[in-house]
Design an enzyme around this catalytic site. Structure first.
Site, PDB file in Angstrom:
ATOM      1  N   TYR A   1      52.198  38.504  16.542  1.00  0.00           N
ATOM      2  CA  TYR A   1      52.483  38.328  17.908  1.00  0.00           C
ATOM      3  C   TYR A   1      53.837  37.916  18.227  1.00  0.00           C
ATOM      4  O   TYR A   1      54.476  37.653  17.188  1.00  0.00           O
ATOM      5  CB  TYR A   1      51.684  36.946  18.627  1.00  0.00           C
ATOM      6  CG  TYR A   1      52.129  35.841  18.351  1.00  0.00           C
ATOM      7  CD1 TYR A   1      51.599  34.982  17.177  1.00  0.00           C
ATOM      8  CD2 TYR A   1      53.279  34.991  18.966  1.00  0.00           C
ATOM      9  CE1 TYR A   1      52.244  33.888  16.720  1.00  0.00           C
ATOM     10  CE2 TYR A   1      53.621  33.816  18.710  1.00  0.00           C
ATOM     11  CZ  TYR A   1      53.116  33.230  17.450  1.00  0.00           C
ATOM     12  OH  TYR A   1      53.579  31.918  17.025  1.00  0.00           O
ATOM     13  N   CYS A   2      54.602  38.347  19.391  1.00  0.00           N
ATOM     14  CA  CYS A   2      55.886  38.100  19.683  1.00  0.00           C
ATOM     15  C   CYS A   2      55.921  37.883  21.088  1.00  0.00           C
ATOM     16  O   CYS A   2      54.923  37.750  21.670  1.00  0.00           O
ATOM     17  CB  CYS A   2      56.776  39.140  19.225  1.00  0.00           C
ATOM     18  SG  CYS A   2      56.457  40.835  20.231  1.00  0.00           S
ATOM     19  N   THR A   3      57.158  37.960  21.711  1.00  0.00           N
ATOM     20  CA  THR A   3      57.454  37.606  23.257  1.00  0.00           C
ATOM     21  C   THR A   3      56.548  38.441  24.129  1.00  0.00           C
ATOM     22  O   THR A   3      55.763  38.044  25.102  1.00  0.00           O
ATOM     23  CB  THR A   3      58.751  37.593  23.598  1.00  0.00           C
ATOM     24  OG1 THR A   3      59.330  36.826  22.594  1.00  0.00           O
ATOM     25  CG2 THR A   3      58.936  36.915  24.989  1.00  0.00           C
TER      26      THR A   3
END
Ligand SMILES: [Zn+2]
Ligand SMILES: [Zn+2]
Length: 314
Positions: free
Chosen positions: A180-182
């Site tokens: 996951y990331c932003t």
């Protein structure tokens, strides 16, 4: 009552753009014609942006992007805000829409192969499974402010260091990796790279933390989410929120993040209000004494000051 006449929209789209340099120039003019502010990166591989403006401007912008067949599938994450999240409008051509150093589309091409996309509610269910490793692909200043409970984080200052960390992840090869990331853009490349290195079960959180906050209530996300505009950090978790970040200077738990007031440092640090007052928004005493120090207004956000490139010798 919080007035929210403006919107800030975050999006990316991996889709080949011919003559991307010209496209960037035209697109900048278009954004300016709509009175938008923000930051957009255009590359041969696609578009990545955050723009802010009135609801009408944002709607006109999204409509125009969707009307272009290349970007018809773009997903926008929309936040209502009290004021625009940027001061100026930038739209620049770069080699990649997210800097990974992986420019060879024959090796890493999210349009061809990338991790399986998980919708927020699917991700929410899977993160508790025993055979799952949740991997945060963001940088130190981001995951220090907030991350998913029990997520693996990497000691990186910039996403371009991610490829060097793959070796550390070998131990998880037999498990399902959920990245996951932003907003999802880094995961497109991170998950593609993991597949390239022989990881078999690679998933990614579609739409990133931002979409997860909207569609899954942000459950099990601890702390706040760093964003690349003058809000600096946004709340994600409405289900079981916690504060995890500690003041860089005194260790007090604080959700606040600043940029150091010394423009030559500009370091992202978490800092409590008391230390912010004492150090005038700087990360250290050394930075306080810098003659170019910017006035601190309590937010720790500064419009980028052009940096002097060469200091003349005396
Ligand atoms: Zn402090
Ligand atoms: Zn500093």
């Amino acid at each position: 009552m919080l007035m929210t006449n403006y919107q800030t929209i975050l999006y990316y789209c991996y889709s080949p753009i011919a003559d991307a340099e010209q496209f960037a120039a035209d697109h900048l003019a278009f954004c300016k014609s709509l009175n938008l502010t923000g930051r957009i990166i255009v590359a041969d591989e696609g578009l990545n942006g955050t723009v802010s403006g009135t609801k009408e401007s944002c709607e006109a912008y999204m409509e125009a992007v969707h009307a272009d067949a290349r970007f018809a599938k773009t997903e926008f994450k929309i936040d209502d805000v009290a004021e625009p999240s940027f001061i100026k409008m930038h739209c620049r051509y770069k080699a990649e829409i997210v800097h990974s150093g992986l420019r060879d589309p024959n090796i890493i091409n999210p349009n061809k192969q990338t991790g399986k996309h998980l919708e927020p509610t699917e991700f929410q269910k899977m993160i508790h499974d025993d055979d799952v490793v949740v991997l945060d692909v963001r940088s130190n200043y981001e995951h220090n402010l907030g991350k998913f409970k029990n997520a693996i984080t990497l000691d990186i200052e910039n996403f371009r260091e991610f490829p060097d960390k793959i070796e550390e992840l070998e131990q998880f090869k037999g498990k399902k990796i959920l990245t996951y990331c932003t907003g999802g853009i880094k995961c497109e490349k991170a998950s593609a790279l993991l597949l390239h290195h022989g990881f078999e079960n690679v998933y990614q959180l579609h739409g990133g933390i931002i979409k997860y906050g909207k569609e899954a209530g942000g459950e099990d996300f601890e702390g706040k989410c760093y964003v690349f505009d003058n809000r600096i950090a946004v709340d994600v978790n409405k289900v079981n929120p916690t504060v995890v970040s500690k003041c860089y200077n005194c260790g007090t738990v604080t959700p606040k993040m600043i940029n150091c007031a010394n423009p030559e440092c500009n370091e992202h640090v978490t800092q409590c209000d008391a230390c912010g007052e004492k150090l005038l928004g700087c990360c250290s005493e050394t930075c306080v004494s810098n003659p170019r120090r910017r006035p601190y207004d309590g937010t720790g956000y500064y419009v980028k000051v052009p940096q002097q490139v060469k200091v003349p010798m005396k």
